[in-house]
Design an enzyme around this catalytic site. Structure first.
Site, PDB file in Angstrom:
ATOM      1  N   HIS A 149      -0.751  -0.411   5.597  1.00 36.96           N
ATOM      2  CA  HIS A 149      -1.010   0.638   6.594  1.00 36.96           C
ATOM      3  C   HIS A 149       0.111   1.671   6.711  1.00 36.96           C
ATOM      4  O   HIS A 149       0.627   1.936   7.800  1.00 36.96           O
ATOM      5  CB  HIS A 149      -1.304   0.002   7.955  1.00 36.96           C
ATOM      6  CG  HIS A 149      -2.448  -0.959   7.941  1.00 36.96           C
ATOM      7  ND1 HIS A 149      -2.836  -1.668   9.052  1.00 36.96           N
ATOM      8  CD2 HIS A 149      -3.292  -1.341   6.954  1.00 36.96           C
ATOM      9  CE1 HIS A 149      -3.866  -2.438   8.748  1.00 36.96           C
ATOM     10  NE2 HIS A 149      -4.152  -2.257   7.461  1.00 36.96           N
TER      11      HIS A 149
ATOM     12  N   GLN B  79       0.805  -1.209   0.000  1.00 38.81           N
ATOM     13  CA  GLN B  79       0.000   0.000   0.000  1.00 38.81           C
ATOM     14  C   GLN B  79       0.846   1.269   0.000  1.00 38.81           C
ATOM     15  O   GLN B  79       0.313   2.379  -0.066  1.00 38.81           O
ATOM     16  CB  GLN B  79      -0.931  -0.001   1.220  1.00 38.81           C
ATOM     17  CG  GLN B  79      -1.931  -1.148   1.220  1.00 38.81           C
ATOM     18  CD  GLN B  79      -2.685  -1.262   2.524  1.00 38.81           C
ATOM     19  OE1 GLN B  79      -2.534  -0.444   3.438  1.00 38.81           O
ATOM     20  NE2 GLN B  79      -3.521  -2.288   2.633  1.00 38.81           N
TER      21      GLN B  79
ATOM     22  N   GLU C   6     -13.775   4.233  10.914  1.00 44.34           N
ATOM     23  CA  GLU C   6     -14.176   5.288  11.841  1.00 44.34           C
ATOM     24  C   GLU C   6     -13.977   6.682  11.264  1.00 44.34           C
ATOM     25  O   GLU C   6     -13.043   6.923  10.502  1.00 44.34           O
ATOM     26  CB  GLU C   6     -13.359   5.208  13.131  1.00 44.34           C
ATOM     27  CG  GLU C   6     -13.532   3.933  13.911  1.00 44.34           C
ATOM     28  CD  GLU C   6     -12.705   3.911  15.183  1.00 44.34           C
ATOM     29  OE1 GLU C   6     -12.828   2.940  15.949  1.00 44.34           O
ATOM     30  OE2 GLU C   6     -11.928   4.885  15.421  1.00 44.34           O
TER      31      GLU C   6
END
Length: 363
Positions: free
Chosen positions: A144, A80, A238
């Site tokens: 991440h 990523q 979130e």
């Protein structure tokens, strides 16, 4: 590339020449085509656009032409990670400074980790480059990296770094990088009032912690608060309002479960840990966000737009008293929404993987 995206490009790739397409009451136009992963983009004072291509290219789009900016540091494309977000210094017209995040193999350990750099943009070349922060140690994991960048009214720079796939050690430990949102002065120095400057062995740049993988961050133009969203695992994406020194709970509390469906925590609340303003179950894989404060979209003014990588739409979130009270899916099915910005004239622009940058209008 999905077949539907290929058809879109074949038939509508000339949108930047004035062709537009409709989806419901929306009209969209491809402004910059043929970008694989437009991780971030920003408008220059002349309304041209700087675009980060994850594979390690910085593109300047002006008058219908794409130019590759020279002088980038070595970018490690790993999972990523790659060339990620970009932002202008608030005084760009005086100093020509840009700030960007990228995965770098420099420093301790094998693999790579997220780095924040500033550089002066001059004649489509980056000069006077300066590493402002490098997360360490490097990791060979591919997930991440984060990462988004914002500036506050005092010209302090905030940036996010994900937990790098090490959820059990990084996010809750303020002596370790990753799983954090950081704050620096614009020259890379540590603000005197950062929350952990006096904590023994703490990473003094940390502003908040307990994060998983924040890939959206904006200053709310109505409240001046820092809003961020982050990926949960299977469920539990979130939206959070970021406050100095606060713990956002990952992975001790979460509304998500492991990708296998098993639980890694049995609690969603704990004293001393912040509750999300909003969460999604199942996960939408959020990336990019923008507040609408433009008269171009009168029915959306005050709304928050959040991109979905997984389901390929924008969540148009109606806010009341700081809460999401309604969601509408817009711009469905064009591709994975990576980045969203409100342009200088008030129009919303969206970076879509495999398509490029599109301009969104209401007719």
């Amino acid at each position: 590339m999905r077949f539907s995206n290929l058809i879109f490009l074949l038939f509508f790739g000339l949108s930047s020449l004035g062709y537009a397409q409709k989806q419901g009451n929306l009209t969209y136009e491809v402004i910059v085509s043929d970008i694989s992963i437009p991780w971030g983009f920003v408008f220059l004072p002349d309304n041209s656009i700087l675009i980060t291509e994850k594979e390690g290219k910085l593109i300047h789009f002006k008058n219908g032409k794409k130019t590759i900016i020279s002088g980038l540091p070595e970018v490690t494309v790993r999972g990523q990670g790659g060339l990620m977000d970009i932002e202008l210094h608030p005084n760009f017209t005086e100093n020509n400074l840009i700030y960007f995040t990228y995965a770098s193999s420099e420093g301790t350990g094998s693999g790579a980790n997220t780095t924040l750099m500033s550089a002066e943009l001059k004649s489509n070349t980056l000069i006077n480059k300066k590493v402002l922060y490098k997360a360490e140690p490097n990791s060979r994991k591919g997930q991440h990296f984060g990462s988004r960048i914002v500036f506050d009214a005092q010209n302090r720079v905030y940036f996010s770094i994900g937990d790098r796939g090490n959820r059990d050690e990084n996010p809750q430990d303020i002596t370790r990088d990753c799983g954090k949102i950081y704050r620096l002065n614009d020259d890379g120095s540590i603000p005197d009032d950062n929350p952990f400057v006096n904590e023994s062995n703490a990473k003094a740049a940390i502003y908040s912690y307990g994060h998983r993988n924040p890939q959206g961050m904006e200053i709310n133009p109505f409240t001046n608060e820092i809003w961020s969203h982050e990926h949960g695992p299977k469920g539990g994406d979130e939206i959070n309002i970021i406050h100095k020194g606060k713990n956002y709970g990952w992975p001790i509390i979460s509304y998500g479960v492991n990708y296998s469906g098993s639980k890694f925590t049995g609690i969603t609340k704990k004293e001393g840990m912040e509750q999300p303003l909003h969460y999604w179950t199942p996960s939408i894989a959020p990336s990019g966000m923008a507040f609408v404060n433009s008269d171009k979209y009168p029915n959306w003014k005050g709304n928050l737009l959040v991109g979905s990588l997984k389901f390929q739409y924008i969540a148009n979130c109606t806010l009341q008293n700081g809460k999401v009270v309604k969601e509408q899916k817009i711009l469905e099915g064009l591709g994975r929404v990576r980045s969203i910005e409100q342009g200088p004239e008030g129009y919303i622009f969206v970076g879509i993987e495999g398509v490029g940058i599109i301009k969104l209008m209401i007719k």
